[in-house]
Design a protein around this motif. Structure first.
Motif, short mmCIF file in Angstrom:
data_model
loop_
_atom_site.label_atom_id
_atom_site.label_comp_id
_atom_site.label_asym_id
_atom_site.label_seq_id
_atom_site.Cartn_x
_atom_site.Cartn_y
_atom_site.Cartn_z
N GLY A 61 -0.34 -7.77 -11.07
CA GLY A 61 1.04 -8.05 -10.65
C GLY A 61 1.55 -6.94 -9.76
N PRO A 62 2.66 -7.21 -9.04
CA PRO A 62 3.21 -6.21 -8.13
C PRO A 62 3.95 -5.10 -8.86
N ALA A 63 4.30 -4.04 -8.11
CA ALA A 63 5.03 -2.91 -8.69
C ALA A 63 6.34 -3.41 -9.29
N GLY A 64 6.62 -2.97 -10.52
CA GLY A 64 7.89 -3.31 -11.16
C GLY A 64 7.89 -4.65 -11.87
N SER A 65 6.73 -5.29 -11.95
CA SER A 65 6.69 -6.60 -12.62
C SER A 65 6.71 -6.45 -14.14
N GLU A 107 14.20 -7.98 -6.16
CA GLU A 107 15.45 -7.31 -6.57
C GLU A 107 15.35 -6.84 -8.01
N GLU A 108 14.85 -7.71 -8.88
CA GLU A 108 14.72 -7.37 -10.29
C GLU A 108 13.71 -6.23 -10.48
N ARG A 109 12.62 -6.27 -9.72
CA ARG A 109 11.60 -5.23 -9.84
C ARG A 109 12.13 -3.88 -9.38
N ALA A 110 12.91 -3.89 -8.29
CA ALA A 110 13.49 -2.63 -7.78
C ALA A 110 14.49 -2.08 -8.79
N LYS A 111 15.26 -2.97 -9.40
CA LYS A 111 16.26 -2.56 -10.41
C LYS A 111 15.57 -1.87 -11.59
N ARG A 112 14.48 -2.48 -12.05
CA ARG A 112 13.74 -1.93 -13.20
C ARG A 112 13.15 -0.57 -12.86
N ARG A 113 12.50 -0.48 -11.67
CA ARG A 113 11.83 0.76 -11.29
C ARG A 113 12.84 1.89 -11.09
N PHE A 114 14.02 1.54 -10.54
CA PHE A 114 15.09 2.52 -10.31
C PHE A 114 15.54 3.10 -11.66
N GLU A 117 13.86 3.11 -14.50
CA GLU A 117 12.73 3.86 -15.07
C GLU A 117 12.65 5.26 -14.44
N ASN A 118 12.82 5.32 -13.11
CA ASN A 118 12.79 6.61 -12.41
C ASN A 118 13.89 7.53 -12.90
N GLN A 119 15.08 6.97 -13.11
CA GLN A 119 16.20 7.79 -13.59
C GLN A 119 15.87 8.40 -14.94
N GLU A 120 15.26 7.58 -15.80
CA GLU A 120 14.89 8.08 -17.14
C GLU A 120 13.85 9.20 -17.06
N LYS A 121 13.01 9.13 -16.00
CA LYS A 121 11.96 10.13 -15.85
C LYS A 121 12.38 11.25 -14.90
N ASN A 122 13.66 11.28 -14.53
CA ASN A 122 14.19 12.29 -13.60
C ASN A 122 13.49 12.28 -12.24
N ILE A 123 13.07 11.09 -11.79
CA ILE A 123 12.49 10.98 -10.45
C ILE A 123 13.64 10.62 -9.50
N TYR A 129 18.37 3.63 -5.13
CA TYR A 129 17.96 2.23 -5.31
C TYR A 129 17.36 1.70 -4.00
N GLU A 130 17.99 2.06 -2.87
CA GLU A 130 17.52 1.58 -1.57
C GLU A 130 16.10 2.10 -1.28
N GLU A 131 15.86 3.36 -1.62
CA GLU A 131 14.51 3.93 -1.41
C GLU A 131 13.47 3.19 -2.26
N VAL A 132 13.84 2.93 -3.52
CA VAL A 132 12.92 2.23 -4.43
C VAL A 132 12.64 0.83 -3.88
N TYR A 133 13.70 0.13 -3.45
CA TYR A 133 13.55 -1.23 -2.93
C TYR A 133 12.61 -1.25 -1.72
N GLU A 134 12.88 -0.34 -0.78
CA GLU A 134 12.06 -0.29 0.44
C GLU A 134 10.60 0.06 0.11
N ASN A 135 10.42 1.01 -0.81
CA ASN A 135 9.06 1.41 -1.20
C ASN A 135 8.31 0.23 -1.83
#
Ligand code: DC
Length: 222
Positions: A9-13, A149-156, A158-164, A168-174
């Motif tokens: 599956g893709p990133a953030g699935s 959109e949902e995958r970017a939301k989740r990854r964003f 998750e990143n916050q929790e890990k202090n990355i 959101y825009e950077e995560v979405y574009e990536n």
């Protein structure tokens, strides 16, 4: 004899979270194949190698020593005996990893390593090409998906929790760029295997996805 569950599956699935929980519940060894590509990408950055210097990147992949410890709190990753668990998730690694993983020879070497990691074991292995290329004869084949959109939301989140530190825009574009790159690889492109079961997780909770996958595995294991 080994029992193999492949999850693509893709990133953030939701692959990472779901795979770990299913592994714990069913007593399977969890192998996150993205780690292998992330380690190569980290070493490329450490050695200051340019992304077009394919030969040097292949040399890294040939000599890399990766150790993954499955623990109840997640995987601990060692690269040449150094703990790189955090470093492989950095913004810099995430930016180049898809490109590094597109190099054919790097893929051959990493796939070889992934197959060896699973040898004789009962595993749940997550990635992009597990059901199509690494283990086309896996006992259970699943493709997890969700809207971008949902995958970017989740990854964003998750990143916050890990202090990355990524917006959101950077995560979405990536994620968008990685999707495009992952789907157009010459070898090991991200796609649904003919006999994979597709699970769309956009409107499902993690618990619901875990339950669904456990049901699928139980039916196949009987
Ligand atoms: O799952 P992940 O985000 O940690 O994966 C990082 C990158 O590695 C991803 O952009 C694509 C690549 N990858 C791959 O090409 N094949 C796999 N089996 C796993 C990951």
């Amino acid at each position: 004899m080994s029992f193999i569950v492949g999850i693509d599956g893709p990133a953030g699935s939701g692959k990472g979270t779901v795979t770990k929980r299913v592994a714990n519940k069913l007593g399977l060894i969890n192998i996150d194949t993205g780690i292998t590509y992330r380690c190569v990408a980290l070493e490329v950055l450490k050695q200051g190698i340019q992304l077009d210097d394919t030969n040097k990147i292949i040399e890294i992949a040939k000599n890399i020593k990766i150790k993954i410890d499955n623990t109840p709190n997640g995987d601990i990753v060692f690269l040449d005996d150094i703990n790189v668990t955090q470093d492989i998730r950095s913004k810099e690694v995430t930016k180049i990893v898809s490109q590094v993983s597109s190099i054919k020879e790097v893929r051959f070497l990493m796939v070889d390593m992934q197959r060896k990691l699973a040898e004789g074991k009962n595993v749940i292995m997550e990635g992009r090409d597990i059901c199509t290329y690494v283990f086309p004869n896996a006992d259970v084949k699943i493709y997890l998906d969700a809207s971008i959109e949902e995958r970017a939301k989740r990854r964003f989140k998750e990143n916050q929790e890990k202090n990355i530190d990524m917006t959101y825009e950077e995560v979405y574009e990536n994620i968008k760029k990685r999707d495009e790159n992952d789907k157009s690889k010459e070898i090991g492109a991200l796609k649904v295997a003919e006999d994979s079961i597709v699970v769309d997780t956009t409107n499902l909770t993690i618990d619901e996805v875990v339950e669904k996958i456990i049901d699928i595995i139980r039916i196949k294991r009987k």
